[in-house]
Scaffold this motif. Structure first.
Motif, PDB file in Angstrom:
ATOM      1  N   HIS A   1       1.276   6.797  -6.825  1.00 60.87           N
ATOM      2  CA  HIS A   1       0.181   7.700  -7.184  1.00 60.87           C
ATOM      3  C   HIS A   1       0.594   9.160  -7.014  1.00 60.87           C
ATOM      4  CE1 HIS A   1      -3.930   9.306  -7.433  1.00 60.87           C
ATOM      5  NE2 HIS A   1      -3.575  10.055  -6.409  1.00 60.87           N
TER       6      HIS A   1
ATOM      7  N   CYS B   1       0.823  -1.213   0.000  1.00 64.24           N
ATOM      8  CA  CYS B   1       0.000   0.000   0.000  1.00 64.24           C
ATOM      9  C   CYS B   1       0.857   1.263   0.000  1.00 64.24           C
ATOM     10  CB  CYS B   1      -0.932   0.004   1.207  1.00 64.24           C
ATOM     11  SG  CYS B   1      -2.321  -1.131   1.073  1.00 64.24           S
TER      12      CYS B   1
ATOM     13  N   ARG C   1      -3.290   4.375 -10.520  1.00 65.26           N
ATOM     14  CA  ARG C   1      -4.179   3.417  -9.876  1.00 65.26           C
ATOM     15  C   ARG C   1      -5.404   3.163 -10.753  1.00 65.26           C
ATOM     16  NH1 ARG C   1      -5.644   5.064  -3.995  1.00 65.26           N
ATOM     17  NH2 ARG C   1      -6.875   6.587  -5.164  1.00 65.26           N
TER      18      ARG C   1
ATOM     19  N   ASP D   1       2.058   1.811  -3.465  1.00 64.12           N
ATOM     20  CA  ASP D   1       0.985   2.301  -4.334  1.00 64.12           C
ATOM     21  C   ASP D   1       0.740   3.786  -4.105  1.00 64.12           C
ATOM     22  OD1 ASP D   1       0.672  -0.250  -5.322  1.00 64.12           O
ATOM     23  OD2 ASP D   1      -1.067  -0.727  -4.086  1.00 64.12           O
TER      24      ASP D   1
END
Length: 285
Positions: free
Chosen positions: A171, A164, A211, A167
């Motif tokens: 982003h 996470c 994403r 990610d």
């Protein structure tokens, strides 16, 4: 070092020479490809590529950028990011962080699954009740990047915290390329860099990602393990904004967990954490 030169360096170091058809060399002293190898494979002069990495070559052509993307084995998101770094967007104001009133009704229409709208900084602009229960906080005003990197319960909530965090950084790097003049985004990146060594390490890698969808696991204090699927839907008339919907397979333990969350008494006056740790769980109806 400019964003473009830094991105080229990190991508060059990531490429395995064998994947580029270059024989193994025990005397190789650098990770990935050498500058002259990138230049040769992409069809530009070594001097020109060196100037690119040093930030001294301005506005390379699209043809050159596409050749570099091919040699550096960039995916679609990275290729688009490379083009934006070489040819930054116009210096417009930051994209708006306001919502059309109708979108609140759209969120409320998701009655059995968490749904929210976030902007390019990962600020939650609006969320339905189930999303607020999942994250144990109301929206707007909640930033998922701050939560995962800086807040004490951030690491506990996410079932795959390391993925996470990657990610989130991918982003934010993507957003920084799209909106290079956004002051609040720059401030957020500075805040995260100063407050989290994990963020600093990931940011230095210059990874970029857009994403779209994927698995999202949670360890919720009331609902337990929630293995959910996340879909991100871009809002075409609101640059940077996304509708995020989290769903569970029918008949799964995650679906039962979401149903348990939905049965929390919304008028009890207790947060999810208080219910979980204080034994004050109640149901509607």
């Amino acid at each position: 070092m400019s964003d473009l030169s830094g991105f080229l360096r990190t991508r060059r170091a990531r490429v395995d020479p064998a994947d580029a058809g270059i024989p193994a060399d025990s005397r190789r002293r650098v990770d990935g490809l050498r500058r002259e190898e990138v230049a040769h494979l992409s069809g530009v002069s070594v001097d020109y590529y060196v100037r690119l990495e040093q930030g001294r070559a301005l506005r390379p052509s699209g043809q050159v950028l596409d050749a570099l993307a091919r040699v550096l084995r960039l995916d679609d998101a990275e290729r688009a990011h490379l083009h934006r770094l070489a040819h930054p967007p116009r210096r417009d104001a930051s994209p708006p962080s306001t919502l059309r009133p109708e979108l609140h009704r759209v969120l409320d229409a998701f009655t059995a699954t968490p749904a929210m709208i976030v902007d390019h900084r990962l600020d939650v602009l609006a969320a339905n009740r189930l999303a607020s229960l999942l994250y144990d906080r109301p929206a707007p005003g909640y930033n998922t990047a701050r939560h995962i990197f800086l807040e004490a319960d951030g690491r506990d909530l996410y079932g795959d915290w390391e993925k996470c965090t990657g990610d989130v950084v991918g982003h934010l790097r993507h957003s920084a390329g799209r909106f290079p003049q956004d002051g609040p985004l720059k401030d957020l990146i500075t805040e995260l860099s100063e407050g989290s060594s994990r963020f600093r390490d990931l940011w230095s890698r210059a990874d970029v990602a857009e994403r779209t969808h994927g698995r999202k696991a949670f360890r919720h204090p009331v609902a337990g393990e929630l293995d959910l699927h996340q879909e991100n839907f871009a809002m075409p008339r609101a640059p940077g904004q996304e509708l995020v919907v989290l769903t569970a397979p029918e008949g799964s333990a995650a679906e039962a967990g979401l149903r348990l969350l939905d049965e929390l008494d919304e008028d009890s006056g207790h947060s999810v954490s208080a219910i979980a740790y204080g034994g004050k769980f109640s149901r509607r109806g």
